[in-house]
Design an enzyme around this catalytic site. Structure first.
Site, PDB file in Angstrom:
ATOM      1  N   ASP A  33       1.043  -1.285   0.068  1.00 26.41           N
ATOM      2  CA  ASP A  33       0.047   0.153   0.141  1.00 26.41           C
ATOM      3  C   ASP A  33       0.825   1.299  -0.010  1.00 26.41           C
ATOM      4  O   ASP A  33       0.445   2.320   0.258  1.00 26.41           O
ATOM      5  CB  ASP A  33      -0.796   0.094   1.164  1.00 26.41           C
ATOM      6  CG  ASP A  33      -1.996  -1.127   1.162  1.00 26.41           C
ATOM      7  OD1 ASP A  33      -2.238  -1.395  -0.043  1.00 26.41           O
ATOM      8  OD2 ASP A  33      -2.354  -1.641   2.225  1.00 26.41           O
ATOM      9  N   HIS A  34       2.089   1.145   0.149  1.00 27.82           N
ATOM     10  CA  HIS A  34       3.208   2.211   0.176  1.00 27.82           C
ATOM     11  C   HIS A  34       4.433   2.007  -0.600  1.00 27.82           C
ATOM     12  O   HIS A  34       5.172   1.049  -0.346  1.00 27.82           O
ATOM     13  CB  HIS A  34       3.595   2.251   1.802  1.00 27.82           C
ATOM     14  CG  HIS A  34       2.593   2.288   2.603  1.00 27.82           C
ATOM     15  ND1 HIS A  34       2.049   3.417   2.992  1.00 27.82           N
ATOM     16  CD2 HIS A  34       2.205   1.413   3.640  1.00 27.82           C
ATOM     17  CE1 HIS A  34       1.091   3.106   3.992  1.00 27.82           C
ATOM     18  NE2 HIS A  34       1.142   1.865   4.295  1.00 27.82           N
ATOM     19  N   PHE A  35       4.436   2.418  -1.825  1.00 27.07           N
ATOM     20  CA  PHE A  35       3.557   3.343  -2.656  1.00 27.07           C
ATOM     21  C   PHE A  35       3.125   2.675  -3.912  1.00 27.07           C
ATOM     22  O   PHE A  35       4.311   1.793  -4.452  1.00 27.07           O
ATOM     23  CB  PHE A  35       4.344   4.466  -2.870  1.00 27.07           C
ATOM     24  CG  PHE A  35       4.585   5.303  -1.788  1.00 27.07           C
ATOM     25  CD1 PHE A  35       3.513   6.262  -1.333  1.00 27.07           C
ATOM     26  CD2 PHE A  35       5.599   5.345  -0.928  1.00 27.07           C
ATOM     27  CE1 PHE A  35       3.819   7.122  -0.038  1.00 27.07           C
ATOM     28  CE2 PHE A  35       5.925   5.980   0.132  1.00 27.07           C
ATOM     29  CZ  PHE A  35       4.902   6.927   0.660  1.00 27.07           C
ATOM     30  N   MET A  44       6.730   1.201  -5.274  1.00 27.31           N
ATOM     31  CA  MET A  44       7.782   1.347  -4.333  1.00 27.31           C
ATOM     32  C   MET A  44       7.504   0.733  -2.960  1.00 27.31           C
ATOM     33  O   MET A  44       6.799   1.570  -2.077  1.00 27.31           O
ATOM     34  CB  MET A  44       8.495   2.492  -3.888  1.00 27.31           C
ATOM     35  CG  MET A  44       9.785   2.639  -3.042  1.00 27.31           C
ATOM     36  SD  MET A  44      10.330   4.302  -3.067  1.00 27.31           S
ATOM     37  CE  MET A  44      11.024   4.354  -1.205  1.00 27.31           C
ATOM     38  N   ILE A  46       7.170  -0.268   0.825  1.00 25.29           N
ATOM     39  CA  ILE A  46       7.987   0.355   2.056  1.00 25.29           C
ATOM     40  C   ILE A  46       7.239  -0.279   3.310  1.00 25.29           C
ATOM     41  O   ILE A  46       6.050  -0.534   3.488  1.00 25.29           O
ATOM     42  CB  ILE A  46       8.319   1.583   2.188  1.00 25.29           C
ATOM     43  CG1 ILE A  46       7.204   2.440   2.378  1.00 25.29           C
ATOM     44  CG2 ILE A  46       9.226   2.031   0.898  1.00 25.29           C
ATOM     45  CD1 ILE A  46       7.333   3.945   2.733  1.00 25.29           C
TER      46      ILE A  46
END
Length: 174
Positions: A33-35, A44, A46
């Site tokens: 969900d990030h990103f 990406m 994280i």
């Protein structure tokens, strides 16, 4: 469901320090969900900093609980500092090192570092510093009713402690 954000206790010195590790896997859905990918950049994934703080809170909380032989109900009371210099991506290992600053009847304060271990080189780089305060709630909230069992050091944490070779007294509140 309670999530555990550490995989193993590597070292524990009673009342002094605790070192744990967390392997960051691309299989963990929370990372994606990030990103997300957009038309301008590729995805990406994280690990959110809030979950890194939770990993340190679990590491330091174990250290605080261990210092009192797990006879206290230890709760995170305050995040006094949390700084990060680099994001954590899948394929790396996080090493949390928590140090006890103060310990007493009402609770404890801790200070710790977050390191990122590169599996390709074995290099470790400090990417964060986190300071936390913990409360022994049975002492600080006298008069309120709490369960007799320890709702912080649940079965999942006890299993983690045992798998990591940490001894737990028979009269611990678990």
């Amino acid at each position: 469901m309670r999530w555990i954000w550490i995989d193993r206790i590597v070292e524990i010195e009673k009342g002094e320090r605790c070192v744990t590790i967390k392997n960051v896997s691309a299989a963990e859905e929370v990372l994606h969900d990030h990103f997300e990918a957009t038309a301008d950049h590729s995805a990406m994934p994280i690990l959110p900093n809030t979950l890194i703080i939770e990993g340190m809170a679990q590491t330091a909380g174990i250290m605080v609980g261990h210092a009192a032989d797990f006879k206290e109900k230890v709760l995170l009371a305050k995040i006094t500092k949390a700084t990060f210099t680099k994001p954590v991506t899948p394929g790396y290992t996080i090493r949390y090192t928590a140090h006890m600053e103060n310990f007493g009847k009402s609770g404890a304060s801790t200070k710790g570092t977050v390191e990122l271990l590169d599996p390709a080189t074995g290099d470790a780089k400090t990417i964060g510093e986190i300071s936390l305060m913990f409360s022994h709630i049975d002492h600080n909230m006298a008069g309120l009713e709490f369960p007799d069992h320890n709702f912080v050091f649940t079965g999942m944490f006890i299993d983690l402690l045992k798998r990591s070779g940490v001894e737990i007294a028979d009269d611990a509140v678990v």
